[in-house]
Design a protein around this motif. Structure first.
Motif, PDB file in Angstrom:
ATOM      1  N   LEU A 226       0.840  -1.195   0.000  1.00 18.88           N
ATOM      2  CA  LEU A 226       0.000   0.000   0.000  1.00 18.88           C
ATOM      3  C   LEU A 226       0.877   1.248   0.000  1.00 18.88           C
ATOM      4  N   CYS A 227       0.611   2.155  -0.929  1.00 14.73           N
ATOM      5  CA  CYS A 227       1.370   3.403  -1.082  1.00 14.73           C
ATOM      6  C   CYS A 227       2.846   3.143  -1.336  1.00 14.73           C
ATOM      7  N   GLY A 228       3.176   1.915  -1.762  1.00 11.95           N
ATOM      8  CA  GLY A 228       4.569   1.574  -2.021  1.00 11.95           C
ATOM      9  C   GLY A 228       5.412   1.492  -0.769  1.00 11.95           C
ATOM     10  N   MET A 229       4.796   1.338   0.414  1.00 14.98           N
ATOM     11  CA  MET A 229       5.525   1.378   1.679  1.00 14.98           C
ATOM     12  C   MET A 229       6.554   0.265   1.761  1.00 14.98           C
ATOM     13  N   GLY A 230       7.804   0.645   2.009  1.00 12.73           N
ATOM     14  CA  GLY A 230       8.870  -0.331   2.131  1.00 12.73           C
ATOM     15  C   GLY A 230      10.195   0.352   2.361  1.00 12.73           C
ATOM     16  N   ARG A 231      11.178  -0.439   2.721  1.00  9.52           N
ATOM     17  CA  ARG A 231      12.484   0.107   3.074  1.00  9.52           C
ATOM     18  C   ARG A 231      13.073   0.933   1.931  1.00  9.52           C
ATOM     19  N   GLY A 232      13.681   2.056   2.293  1.00  5.58           N
ATOM     20  CA  GLY A 232      14.367   2.873   1.303  1.00  5.58           C
ATOM     21  C   GLY A 232      13.406   3.446   0.285  1.00  5.58           C
ATOM     22  N   ALA A 233      13.608   3.079  -0.978  1.00  6.56           N
ATOM     23  CA  ALA A 233      12.798   3.621  -2.063  1.00  6.56           C
ATOM     24  C   ALA A 233      11.417   2.990  -2.153  1.00  6.56           C
TER      25      ALA A 233
END
Length: 540
Positions: A226-233
């Motif tokens: 969701l919303c591209g949530m993830g470490r770093g980029a």
């Protein structure tokens, strides 16, 4: 036969890096339920770790820790958690009960696929489906990929995923990797793809991977959050991937449920945490570099983009894939400690400043709001006026002191005439060869390490003035940081030097550095604040 394309949402797993797994119980329950309502095929709910589970976190000790976060578990959904191949003791893992976790994803690094696959074999024997994640798949040669597929076939897991660990892939990399794995993997093993957005290609590569599904008979799985949530980029956004699958591949993901998940649970994380494409993480993608190296340089040195690229470039390809902080610190210091012969410069400055009152005008808001006070001081005391790390066009300066390459470029471009007309004192971390009207001082003369943000411009200039035997210094515009960046500076467009926005911590650290300086120089330098500063506390 089941669906050919399946969507895996990894918000609670990859997003755990952003919030240190502390999503909170309501968000964890809500995200899982909304992904169920959206008909997402696979929900990755977090990690298995050796430590006991703390409520409200997506780090679980055993699979059934997940039960309290599952609302009306759906049979059509596969619930998975991830383990690092060498960081979870399988003695903690019970036989699969079918009540919580259906499958376990095992991630292993390049060069350790046999060891990772051996862990998967033991997990499969306990009744769980097994998904393998081949981290940094880009590093696998063609022969490596063939060997990986053959070893995977011996365990016969549910899936193997290609992982763009460093966000360094392009279309042609998938063109090389996918046909080899497709040709050598058993046909009933699904092929997955997990991307990272270092080069703004995560969603694009995910679409490219999905199109490949039309060329193969096997099932494919695409990861998103969701919303591209993830470490770093971050990752490919679930909302974009789900919508694309609905429009182009006749899937049936409920976009209202996806939007509800974002509105209800993700807005808080977007407002309070940071992830997604940025120039530093582009550099990580450019060099196939582990994001922890980037995070270290940002946190410990607020390294600008050019220096960051040069530091990462100085590492070997193998060193970039790891994160050796001692090595990184060594490379950082090599980059910063560009030595120049500054004895003549120091002698010249000492002659010019030693017996004068020196006024430092820092870029704080009071340098704008207290102009009359500052100009009155200048008229009465006739000091040598030095601009600190920024030009304020309201004043005439004798010198411009700059410690940061970004601020140097900004002053040069935005205030060109005043920049070229004013003598500049620069540190050797910016440049080693002086242009006209420039005096270069060695970086190491004026910095003192021991603090995270040790290179504060005002403190560094005070140290330089102390070495030049200046006795009387006045300071304006050294206010301290407000929580809103544009309230801190006279020039609201001035480039920020604190990208993590931890303003209170930065104020405390600057205060500590200033007190340390005052203790060392209380008998040799008289410092007077002529505008308000939160650092004007000690009386000697």
């Amino acid at each position: 036969m089941g669906k050919k394309i399946e969507l895996l949402d990894c918000t609670l797993r990859d997003g755990a890096y952003i919030v240190e797994s502390e999503f909170g119980t309501p968000a964890m329950k809500g995200i899982i339920k909304k992904m169920q309502d959206a008909n997402v095929d696979i929900i990755e709910c977090g990690w298995l770790k050796n430590d006991e589970h703390k409520e409200g976190t997506s780090f679980y000790h055993v699979p059934d820790d997940l039960l309290k976060y599952m609302i009306r578990r759906r049979d059509h959904v596969t619930y998975v958690v991830m383990i690092d191949w060498d960081r979870y003791d399988l003695n903690y893992l019970p036989e699969c009960s079918g009540k919580s976790v259906d499958a376990i994803r095992i991630v292993f690094p390049h060069g350790k696929h046999r060891e990772g696959i051996a862990v998967g074999r033991k997990i499969k024997e306990k009744g769980y489906k097994v998904f393998f994640q081949a981290a940094n798949t880009l590093a696998y040669s063609d022969d490596d990929l063939i060997d990986l597929a053959k070893e995977i076939n011996k365990v016969h897991p549910a899936a193997l995923s290609v992982v763009d660990t460093f966000g360094a892939m392009f279309d042609e990399d998938l063109d090389r990797i996918l046909p080899i794995l497709d040709r050598h993997l058993d046909k009933d093993i699904a092929l997955g793809f997990h991307s990272h957005n270092n080069q703004q290609l995560s969603f694009s590569l995910t679409m490219y991977f999905i199109k490949y599904a039309g060329k193969t008979e096997r099932k494919v799985i695409v990861d998103s959050s969701l919303c591209g949530m993830g470490r770093g980029a971050g990752n490919a956004p679930t909302e974009l991937v789900a919508n694309y699958l609905n429009l182009k591949y006749h899937c049936n993901y409920d976009m209202n449920a996806v939007m509800d998940a974002i509105d209800t649970y993700m807005s808080y994380f977007q407002e309070n945490y940071k992830w997604g494409y940025s120039t530093p993480y582009f550099i990580a993608g450019m060099y196939c570099c582990h994001v922890n190296n980037i995070a270290y340089l940002q946190k410990n040195h607020r390294t600008n983009a050019r220096d960051m690229r040069n530091i990462i470039d100085s590492l070997t390809p193998e060193e970039r894939k790891k994160y050796d902080y001692n090595l990184l610190e060594e490379k950082y210091m090599v980059n910063q400690n560009r030595i120049v012969d500054d004895e003549e410069v120091m002698e010249y400055l000492s002659h010019e400043l030693e017996k004068r009152v020196v006024l430092l005008i820092a870029p704080g808001k009071t340098s704008e709001t207290e102009k009359e006070t500052i100009n009155s001081y200048i008229r009465e005391n006739h000091p040598v006026v030095i601009a600190v790390n920024a030009i304020n066009p309201e004043y005439s300066f004798d010198y411009l002191f700059i410690i940061n390459a970004i601020r140097y470029g900004y002053a040069k471009e935005i205030y060109s005439k005043q920049f070229y007309d004013t003598k500049k004192i620069l540190l050797s971390n910016i440049k080693t060869a002086a242009d006209e009207n420039e005096l270069i001082v060695n970086f190491n003369r004026v910095v003192k390490r021991g603090w995270e943000h040790f290179d504060n411009a005002v403190i560094s200039l005070l140290r330089l003035l102390d070495k030049l035997h200046v006795k009387n210094v006045a300071i304006a515009g050294f206010d301290g940081f407000k929580h809103k960046y544009n309230e801190s500076y006279a020039d609201s467009s001035l480039p920020t030097l604190n990208p993590d926005n931890r303003w209170d911590e930065l104020n405390d650290e600057i205060d500590n550095m200033f007190q340390d300086f005052r203790r060392m120089t209380s008998s040799t330098m008289n410092i007077k604040f002529i505008t308000y500063s939160i650092f004007d506390k000690l009386k000697f």
